[in-house]
Design an enzyme around this catalytic site. Structure first.
Site, PDB file in Angstrom:
ATOM      1  CG  LEU A   1     -10.215  -5.071  -4.277  1.00 22.12           C
ATOM      2  CD1 LEU A   1      -9.571  -5.654  -3.362  1.00 22.12           C
ATOM      3  CD2 LEU A   1     -11.644  -4.527  -3.790  1.00 22.12           C
ATOM      4  N   GLY A   2      -8.656  -1.884  -7.237  1.00 21.24           N
ATOM      5  CA  GLY A   2      -7.502  -0.801  -7.516  1.00 21.24           C
ATOM      6  C   GLY A   2      -6.845  -1.195  -9.167  1.00 21.24           C
TER       7      GLY A   2
ATOM      8  CB  VAL B   1      -5.528  -5.243  -7.000  1.00 20.30           C
ATOM      9  CG1 VAL B   1      -6.079  -6.210  -5.581  1.00 20.30           C
ATOM     10  CG2 VAL B   1      -4.243  -4.928  -7.007  1.00 20.30           C
TER      11      VAL B   1
ATOM     12  CG  ASP C   1       7.206   1.938  -3.557  1.00 21.82           C
ATOM     13  OD1 ASP C   1       7.389   2.954  -3.249  1.00 21.82           O
ATOM     14  OD2 ASP C   1       6.137   1.439  -4.311  1.00 21.82           O
TER      15      ASP C   1
END
Length: 354
Positions: free
Chosen positions: A9-10, A17, A126
């Site tokens: 996913l990333g 992920v 963040d």
């Protein structure tokens, strides 16, 4: 919990992920993985996330150590899966940002998540569009606690300043402190990102040191988009006060008129779950279909009639598709040749969709 890793996913600098499928329930989850020898930050994130329970914070599903083919150990943080991606994805996909009613909804949910975190003595550090996921229900959830820290009862002065420069508060950019007020500043920056499709301080976007200097020492605040309503502008001013003690708290912001707007109609929500693409170029939809196929899920449609029946017209509440009757007109029908399993037919049907 036994699970099978699926598509990526990333990727980040130190973790990746993945989507994954749970064996016992078939639930799709997200798995954030890092080499065990370099997973201190991820274990820290898991410890914080495991102590939280809010609909506005991504859900914790456990942690697990696995072996890779190279025989190296990997630490895995298991989390709730968000099928529609992030607020930043939706804002960018929309071109020039989201409509005000839409990002007011997301802002309210982000603030509710922060109110919960701050009540637990946790600062996220963040907050930004790419760290706010859109869940299956279409609601926003705060995610990625890799920079988070506890500040109650007393902040730890030894904790380093963390975060993304364009969303960093002035006191954090100067290295002075990073508390609950810093999260509120980041909310203001995230609202600008949702409204415009781009983060603040875009002129210095390629140089993080220039961003940090401008945020910390210029005396300026991010430019508030001129096209916003006065309510939205006032909300941003409450978030973007340069003096942290003058910023509103999450609880105060929840009473601001800007976040008390009625929610948009479900059919108008960018990034909401749909059983059909709105066009052949709807890449987010086709990615979700491919992802289900990659994870071993069968097609969600069992016939052409059912597939057509699930189409909807976004923004008009959806027509009633009745393939057995109504004022349908066959525009074109062609049957030529054969395919495995039967005839090859193409047809186009039209009807009243107003």
């Amino acid at each position: 919990m036994e699970w099978t890793r699926g598509r990526t996913l990333g990727r980040g600098s130190s973790a990746t992920v993945y989507a994954a499928t749970c064996h016992n329930s078939g639930e799709i989850i997200a798995v954030k993985s890092a080499e065990l020898s370099r997973s201190g930050f991820l274990q820290r994130e898991a410890k914080i996330l495991s102590s939280l329970n809010s609909p506005y914070v991504v859900g914790y599903r456990g942690c697990h150590i696995t072996k890779m083919r190279s025989d190296s150990a990997v630490y895995n943080l298991l989390m709730e899966y968000a099928p529609s991606g992030t607020v930043a994805d939706v804002a960018a996909k929309n071109g020039s940002g989201l409509g005000e009613t839409m990002f007011a909804k997301y802002t309210r949910q982000i603030i509710r998540g922060l109110e919960y975190l701050h009540s637990k003595g946790i600062v996220h550090c963040d907050i930004k569009g790419s760290n706010v996921l859109i869940g299956e229900s279409g609601d926003a959830m705060i995610a990625d606690f890799g920079c988070a820290k506890r500040v109650d009862p007393e902040p730890d002065s030894a904790e380093p300043i963390r975060g993304t420069p364009a969303f960093m508060a002035p006191e954090a950019a100067r290295g002075e402190k990073q508390g609950k007020e810093s999260d509120i500043w980041a909310v203001g920056c995230t609202v600008i990102e949702m409204a415009t499709g781009s983060p603040p301080w875009t002129a210095e976007a390629g140089d993080p040191f220039s961003v940090i200097y401008r945020v910390g020492y210029s005396g300026e605040s991010p430019e508030i988009p001129c096209f916003l309503t006065e309510q939205a502008k006032d909300f941003l001013r409450r978030c973007l006060e340069r003096k942290p003690e003058e910023r509103w708290t999450a609880s105060q912001l929840l009473n601001h008129p800007f976040v008390c707007k009625p929610d948009p109609e479900p059919g108008l929500i960018p990034g909401s779950i749909s059983n059909s693409p709105t066009s052949v170029m709807d890449q987010l939809f086709w990615r979700s279909v491919e992802e289900e196929e990659d994870l071993g899920h069968p097609s969600r449609w069992v016939s052409h009639d059912e597939r057509i029946g699930r189409l909807r017209c976004v923004g008009y509440g959806g027509p009633t598709w009745d393939l057995e009757g109504g004022d349908w007109v066959t525009v074109r029908e062609r049957c030529d040749g054969t395919m495995i399993g039967g005839s090859h037919c193409e047809f186009v049907i039209s009807g009243n969709v107003m």
